[in-house]
Design a protein around this motif. Structure first.
Motif, PDB file in Angstrom:
ATOM      1  N   THR A  29      64.931  13.098  50.283  1.00  0.00           N
ATOM      2  CA  THR A  29      63.789  12.198  50.423  1.00  0.00           C
ATOM      3  C   THR A  29      63.381  11.688  49.044  1.00  0.00           C
ATOM      4  O   THR A  29      63.935  12.105  48.021  1.00  0.00           O
ATOM      5  N   TYR A  30      62.402  10.808  49.020  1.00  0.00           N
ATOM      6  CA  TYR A  30      61.862  10.269  47.769  1.00  0.00           C
ATOM      7  C   TYR A  30      61.048  11.320  47.019  1.00  0.00           C
ATOM      8  O   TYR A  30      60.681  11.124  45.861  1.00  0.00           O
ATOM      9  N   GLU A  36      50.266  11.911  47.982  1.00  0.00           N
ATOM     10  CA  GLU A  36      50.865  10.641  47.578  1.00  0.00           C
ATOM     11  C   GLU A  36      49.834   9.577  47.253  1.00  0.00           C
ATOM     12  O   GLU A  36      50.175   8.543  46.674  1.00  0.00           O
ATOM     13  N   THR A  41      56.851  12.005  36.210  1.00  0.00           N
ATOM     14  CA  THR A  41      57.416  12.049  37.558  1.00  0.00           C
ATOM     15  C   THR A  41      57.536  13.506  37.986  1.00  0.00           C
ATOM     16  O   THR A  41      57.475  14.426  37.148  1.00  0.00           O
ATOM     17  N   ARG A  46      61.868   0.972  49.494  1.00  0.00           N
ATOM     18  CA  ARG A  46      61.806   2.328  50.017  1.00  0.00           C
ATOM     19  C   ARG A  46      60.550   3.016  49.493  1.00  0.00           C
ATOM     20  O   ARG A  46      59.952   2.596  48.502  1.00  0.00           O
ATOM     21  N   LYS A  47      60.157   4.098  50.153  1.00  0.00           N
ATOM     22  CA  LYS A  47      59.009   4.853  49.675  1.00  0.00           C
ATOM     23  C   LYS A  47      59.329   5.498  48.327  1.00  0.00           C
ATOM     24  O   LYS A  47      60.442   5.969  48.103  1.00  0.00           O
ATOM     25  N   HIS A  48      58.349   5.498  47.457  1.00  0.00           N
ATOM     26  CA  HIS A  48      58.489   6.138  46.151  1.00  0.00           C
ATOM     27  C   HIS A  48      57.277   7.026  45.914  1.00  0.00           C
ATOM     28  O   HIS A  48      56.164   6.682  46.298  1.00  0.00           O
ATOM     29  N   GLY A  54      59.550   8.808  55.075  1.00  0.00           N
ATOM     30  CA  GLY A  54      60.240   7.599  54.647  1.00  0.00           C
ATOM     31  C   GLY A  54      61.467   7.213  55.427  1.00  0.00           C
ATOM     32  O   GLY A  54      62.223   6.333  55.004  1.00  0.00           O
TER      33      GLY A  54
END
Length: 407
Positions: A203-204, A371, A90, A45-47, A170
């Motif tokens: 979402t991510y 991103e 993060t 998955r998108k991160h 994503g």
């Protein structure tokens, strides 16, 4: 499938226009599914990337030395270390730092934690225009992520049947968005109508939720004329008020809603414009785009007049034009930009988003500028791009803060 449909399909001439379109659609849909499953398998998955200390300092508004000392003193969340022994945070940790600093320095709490307070209204920003290629979805996407990076709780709503916003966040519309899982399920007129919270998905990107789009959104425009004629839906259920009514159910969850409206003046667009507290109209500084925007404004004026006549007047806290895909050294574009500023004054945002390969290259990786890893594109190219996008988004953010009485 009904018997009539089965007979129709059986008798369909494969060499007719409809037969070719049906075949091409099936082939392309399968290829898109195959490509998505190959590039983004279920386990992948998108991160969102992590952020360096210098980026965190800029986002929060503290000196790098202060952030470093906090880490050494074990104050706030503890960052991971990169291969080069750099501190990396993060977005969840950045938001923890905001909360920590807001509590530690109450006099600066609004600086560190800008989320709306009890008496602040949820802001709903619609991004809308007719013209394709005006960077409408790119504007909505970067704005939603920018606001989440400031620590706000953001809901993005994709009202475009092309669902590009959904895919960039994503979610693959063809594979992962089923029937009744878009805002159509919330606005529809029958017993299958759903509450808005049921179609919201995380979402991510920390702090950013999504109501996805896909092709079923078109059904709202098909069904609305009959609903209007029926006179059954009045008050909060009136066709133009349905999205605004639904959004009231999530007022306690979000600070800002960003709506990517369809590229036409549809019933969905009218719902977005009616629900919005702020309207952003992206436009490229080219005469054909300006002429198209003029048609958009003319038709919107007529529709707003009709809405007011039927008891649904529309007003916004702010309405701004945003110059997109701008080439600062292109004389015709500069002249058109100057013309718009002379005509509309402060309604045109000061910042213009420049035309850049950085946004294009990021899109090829299914990413935004926020991103991209450093080094993905040239440093100067990236800096020019991110500076222009940040400047435009900061102006919109300032408009929101004004509504909340903070500037």
């Amino acid at each position: 499938m009904t018997e009539e449909a089965a007979i129709s399909d059986k008798e369909l001439d494969p060499n007719s226009t409809r037969g070719k379109i049906a075949r091409f659609s099936s082939l392309l849909s399968q290829q898109i599914k195959n490509n998505w499953q190959q590039n983004y398998p279920p386990e992948s998955r998108k991160h969102l990337r992590s952020f360096s200390s210098s980026e965190v300092s800029d986002l929060i508004g503290i000196a790098p030395a202060t952030l470093r000392q906090m880490s050494l003193d074990n104050e706030g969340p503890q960052p991971a270390r990169s291969d080069g022994n750099r501190r990396m945070y993060t977005l969840d940790q950045i938001n923890e730092l905001r909360s920590f600093l807001a509590e530690k320095r109450p006099g600066q709490s609004l600086q560190f934690d800008p989320r709306r307070r009890k008496d602040d209204g949820m802001q709903i920003v619609a991004i809308s225009n007719f013209k394709g290629g005006c960077a409408k979805t790119t504007t909505a996407l970067h704005l939603a992520q920018f606001l989440a990076l400031q620590g706000l709780r953001v809901l993005a709503i994709d009202l475009d049947t092309q669902a590009s916003l959904t895919e960039m966040l994503g979610v693959q519309p063809v594979l992962e968005v089923g029937d009744n899982e878009t805002v159509f399920g919330v606005l529809r007129y029958d017993d299958e109508r759903r509450p808005l919270p049921e179609v919201i998905r995380p979402t991510y990107f920390a702090g950013l939720d999504l109501v996805p789009g896909q092709s079923e959104l078109q059904y709202f425009d098909y069904e609305t004329p009959a609903a209007i004629i029926s006179n059954k839906y009045v008050g909060d259920e009136y066709f133009i008020r349905r999205l605004a009514t639904a959004l009231r159910s999530v007022e306690d969850r979000y600070d800002v809603v960003v709506i990517d409206a369809p590229p036409q003046l549809s019933y969905l667009t009218l719902n977005a414009v009616f629900a919005a507290t702020g309207l952003i109209i992206p436009v490229q500084s080219a005469m054909i785009d300006v002429a198209s925007m003029n048609q958009f404004l003319y038709m919107m004026d007529e529709m707003l007049e009709q809405m007011a006549h039927f008891g649904a007047p529309v007003d916004h806290e702010f309405m701004r034009f945003l110059l997109t895909r701008h080439i600062p050294h292109d004389v015709p574009q500069v002249n058109i930009a100057a013309m718009l500023r002379s005509l509309f004054g402060e309604s045109v945002l000061t910042a213009a988003v420049v035309e850049t390969t950085a946004i294009t290259n990021a899109g090829l990786e299914n990413k935004t500028l926020y991103e991209l890893e450093k080094g993905s594109v040239g440093r100067d190219t990236y800096n020019r791009a991110i500076e222009s996008v940040n400047a435009a988004n900061t102006e919109i953010f300032q408009e929101i803060l004004k509504v909340w009485g903070r500037s």
